[in-house]
Design an enzyme around this catalytic site. Structure first.
Site, PDB file in Angstrom:
ATOM      1  N   ASP A 135      34.866  42.088  36.912  1.00 14.06           N
ATOM      2  CA  ASP A 135      34.382  40.837  37.511  1.00 14.06           C
ATOM      3  C   ASP A 135      33.381  40.088  36.621  1.00 14.06           C
ATOM      4  O   ASP A 135      33.145  38.899  36.834  1.00 14.06           O
ATOM      5  CB  ASP A 135      33.704  41.120  38.863  1.00 14.06           C
ATOM      6  CG  ASP A 135      34.610  41.863  39.820  1.00 14.06           C
ATOM      7  OD1 ASP A 135      35.838  41.807  39.621  1.00 14.06           O
ATOM      8  OD2 ASP A 135      34.101  42.502  40.760  1.00 14.06           O
ATOM      9  N   HIS A 179      35.943  39.490  42.897  1.00 15.39           N
ATOM     10  CA  HIS A 179      35.028  39.616  44.032  1.00 15.39           C
ATOM     11  C   HIS A 179      34.436  38.249  44.337  1.00 15.39           C
ATOM     12  O   HIS A 179      35.201  37.308  44.525  1.00 15.39           O
ATOM     13  CB  HIS A 179      33.969  40.701  43.752  1.00 15.39           C
ATOM     14  CG  HIS A 179      33.327  41.214  44.991  1.00 15.39           C
ATOM     15  ND1 HIS A 179      32.008  41.553  45.058  1.00 15.39           N
ATOM     16  CD2 HIS A 179      33.826  41.418  46.226  1.00 15.39           C
ATOM     17  CE1 HIS A 179      31.705  41.949  46.275  1.00 15.39           C
ATOM     18  NE2 HIS A 179      32.810  41.880  47.009  1.00 15.39           N
ATOM     19  N   ARG A 291      55.043  29.506  46.203  1.00 18.21           N
ATOM     20  CA  ARG A 291      55.116  30.971  46.201  1.00 18.21           C
ATOM     21  C   ARG A 291      53.744  31.533  45.840  1.00 18.21           C
ATOM     22  O   ARG A 291      52.938  30.853  45.209  1.00 18.21           O
ATOM     23  CB  ARG A 291      56.130  31.455  45.156  1.00 18.21           C
ATOM     24  CG  ARG A 291      57.573  31.119  45.473  1.00 18.21           C
ATOM     25  CD  ARG A 291      58.098  31.998  46.592  1.00 18.21           C
ATOM     26  NE  ARG A 291      59.526  31.852  46.771  1.00 18.21           N
ATOM     27  CZ  ARG A 291      60.117  30.936  47.536  1.00 18.21           C
ATOM     28  NH1 ARG A 291      59.371  30.059  48.191  1.00 18.21           N
ATOM     29  NH2 ARG A 291      61.431  30.894  47.651  1.00 18.21           N
ATOM     30  N   GLN A 299      45.246  44.156  37.264  1.00 12.63           N
ATOM     31  CA  GLN A 299      44.204  43.642  36.370  1.00 12.63           C
ATOM     32  C   GLN A 299      43.217  44.732  35.947  1.00 12.63           C
ATOM     33  O   GLN A 299      42.463  44.549  35.004  1.00 12.63           O
ATOM     34  CB  GLN A 299      43.418  42.522  37.068  1.00 12.63           C
ATOM     35  CG  GLN A 299      44.277  41.313  37.344  1.00 12.63           C
ATOM     36  CD  GLN A 299      43.709  40.453  38.464  1.00 12.63           C
ATOM     37  OE1 GLN A 299      43.153  39.405  38.226  1.00 12.63           O
ATOM     38  NE2 GLN A 299      43.843  40.904  39.698  1.00 12.63           N
TER      39      GLN A 299
HETATM   40  O1  F6P Z   1      34.872  45.101  41.313  1.00 13.04           O
HETATM   41  C1  F6P Z   1      36.150  45.173  40.822  1.00 13.04           C
HETATM   42  C2  F6P Z   1      37.139  44.788  41.878  1.00 13.04           C
HETATM   43  O2  F6P Z   1      38.425  44.967  41.337  1.00 13.04           O
HETATM   44  C3  F6P Z   1      36.977  43.394  42.455  1.00 13.04           C
HETATM   45  O3  F6P Z   1      37.519  42.400  41.628  1.00 13.04           O
HETATM   46  C4  F6P Z   1      37.675  43.539  43.778  1.00 13.04           C
HETATM   47  O4  F6P Z   1      37.166  42.608  44.705  1.00 13.04           O
HETATM   48  C5  F6P Z   1      37.325  44.939  44.184  1.00 13.04           C
HETATM   49  O5  F6P Z   1      37.032  45.636  43.004  1.00 13.04           O
HETATM   50  C6  F6P Z   1      38.405  45.694  44.914  1.00 13.04           C
HETATM   51  O6  F6P Z   1      37.838  46.865  45.386  1.00 13.04           O
HETATM   52  P1  F6P Z   1      38.618  48.174  45.822  1.00 13.04           P
HETATM   53  O7  F6P Z   1      39.033  48.893  44.569  1.00 13.04           O
HETATM   54  O8  F6P Z   1      37.619  48.958  46.562  1.00 13.04           O
HETATM   55  O9  F6P Z   1      39.783  47.744  46.627  1.00 13.04           O
END
Ligand code: F6P
Length: 377
Positions: A135, A179, A291, A299
């Site tokens: 992030d 996030h 879509r 990612q």
């Molecule tokens: O902080 C990294 C991240 O991939 C964010 O981009 C995303 O909101 C979150 O983690 C997803 O979290 P989890 O792995 O707990 O689903």
């Protein structure tokens, strides 16, 4: 005396974690003769005393590996769910830290980990952290490791979506992680040439987004790519969320706290599937077919980029150097080519979001990308 270092990885996994573990371990052992031990699955493994040796045989061959060889979790030391109940495991963590005669605990993680690390620092433990997350939202570091890899993956995905959107004359809404920060969506949106980029920092007006797409159609471009950050909000929802946040801040009694929490949860629920809702809305407003592609965990997975390996290695190595000098209670931050200690108190609880005057925002606008907030063209 030989120093004894504990290492753990916490929060969401991220490319470059293994490179950083290797950077810490090889420098600590090879340059300073320290002993390094790993704890499994973040703070939970430390609380449960689940260890993993991190000798040279284990550190060899992990530089290019995605994920983390130590495993990870989002558990907090002071709020750990065990047998369905929340427990404060701080004392167990302190006991295990002492039982292993640790001189310092190295925590590799993002914003949540920095807060947990500060909590342990305040309990008297020697702590040092490294900034990891795709992030890129950790305060007081230029960049976090994991971001560059995710940026590359998201950009390549937008490249690939272009040809199919173009062939079918469609709108493709591509949801990008990050996030509550828009670094990934903005970076990949610019690099991949998205026509619209929607960020958490800049609440959008769906009518303006639709208008930007219709303007493209009038110019003969019958397809559009909309890069939407997972935390992006339409302006109505953003206003509701701000009100709910104020409610939470001012809630004093048990009843009002519960009400405020339930309001917040409802808004969170409303925001789920927002990329899909946006696509449906845009279909209605533009008359084009739309879509959705959610890039999600793709990612975060796989081999780290060269830039992330380099960053993670140099921060990891600097971390061992700082430990040798007895510098604790800090995060090792990237400042240009330097790795510098920043006090955990300055980092924890301060999310680094995209400033509205950031040059990337200006760049996006100047190349004609709509950010969904003002009418263009
Ligand atoms: O902080 C990294 C991240 O991939 C964010 O981009 C995303 O909101 C979150 O983690 C997803 O979290 P989890 O792995 O707990 O689903």
């Amino acid at each position: 005396m030989t120093k004894q270092i504990g290492v753990l990885t916490a929060g969401g996994d991220s490319p470059g974690l293994n490179a950083a573990i290797r950077g810490v371990g090889k420098t600590a052992d090879g340059c300073y003769g320290m002993r390094v031990i790993g704890f499994r699955d973040g703070f939970r493994g430390l609380a449960e005393n689940r260890t993993q040796p991190l000798g040279s045989d284990v550190l060899s061959g992990i530089l290019t590996l995605g994920g983390t060889i130590l495993g990870t979790s989002r558990d907090k030391p002071h709020k750990m769910i065990i047998g369905g109940k929340t427990h404060d495991m701080t004392d167990a963590i302190i006991e295990n830290y002492q039982a292993h005669h640790l001189d310092v605990l190295v925590c590799l993680g993002g914003g949540g980990t920095q807060k947990n690390a500060l909590h342990l620092k305040q309990q008297g433990l020697n702590i040092i952290t490294l900034p990891k997350t795709i992030d890129n939202d950790v305060a007081h570091t230029d960049v976090t490791f994991g971001f560059d890899t995710a940026l590359g993956i998201a950009t390549e995905s937008i490249d690939r979506l272009h040809s199919t959107a173009h062939s079918h004359h469609r709108i493709i809404v591509v949801e990008i992680m990050g996030h509550r920060a828009g670094w990934l969506a903005l970076g990949a949106g610019i690099a991949g040439g998205a026509d619209v980029i929607l960020l958490p920092e800049l609440p959008y007006d769906v009518n303006i987004v639709a208008e930007a797409i219709c303007n493209r159609v009038r110019r003969g471009k019958k397809f559009s790519i909309v890069a939407v950050a997972e935390g992006a909000l339409p302006k109505e929802l953003a206003a509701q969320r701000a009100a709910a946040q104020r409610l939470q801040e001012h809630a004093t009694t048990k009843k009002t706290k519960k009400q405020a929490q339930s309001e917040w949860d409802q808004l969170e629920q409303q925001h789920r599937n927002h990329a899909l809702q946006l696509a449906i809305h845009l279909e209605k407003l533009t008359g084009l077919e739309a879509r959705v592609t959610i890039l999600g965990y793709l990612q975060r997975g796989g081999t780290p980029s060269a830039a992330d390996r380099l960053l993670a290695t140099r921060l990891g190595s600097a971390c061992a150097r700082l430990i040798h000098q007895g510098v604790y209670g800090v995060m090792v931050a990237a400042h240009g080519d330097q790795a510098e200690p920043v006090l955990l108190e300055e980092v924890a609880g301060h999310r680094r979001r995209v400033p509205l005057d950031h040059p990337w925002i200006e760049t996006a606008r100047q190349v004609g990308t709509s950010l969904g907030d003002e009418r263009i063209g």
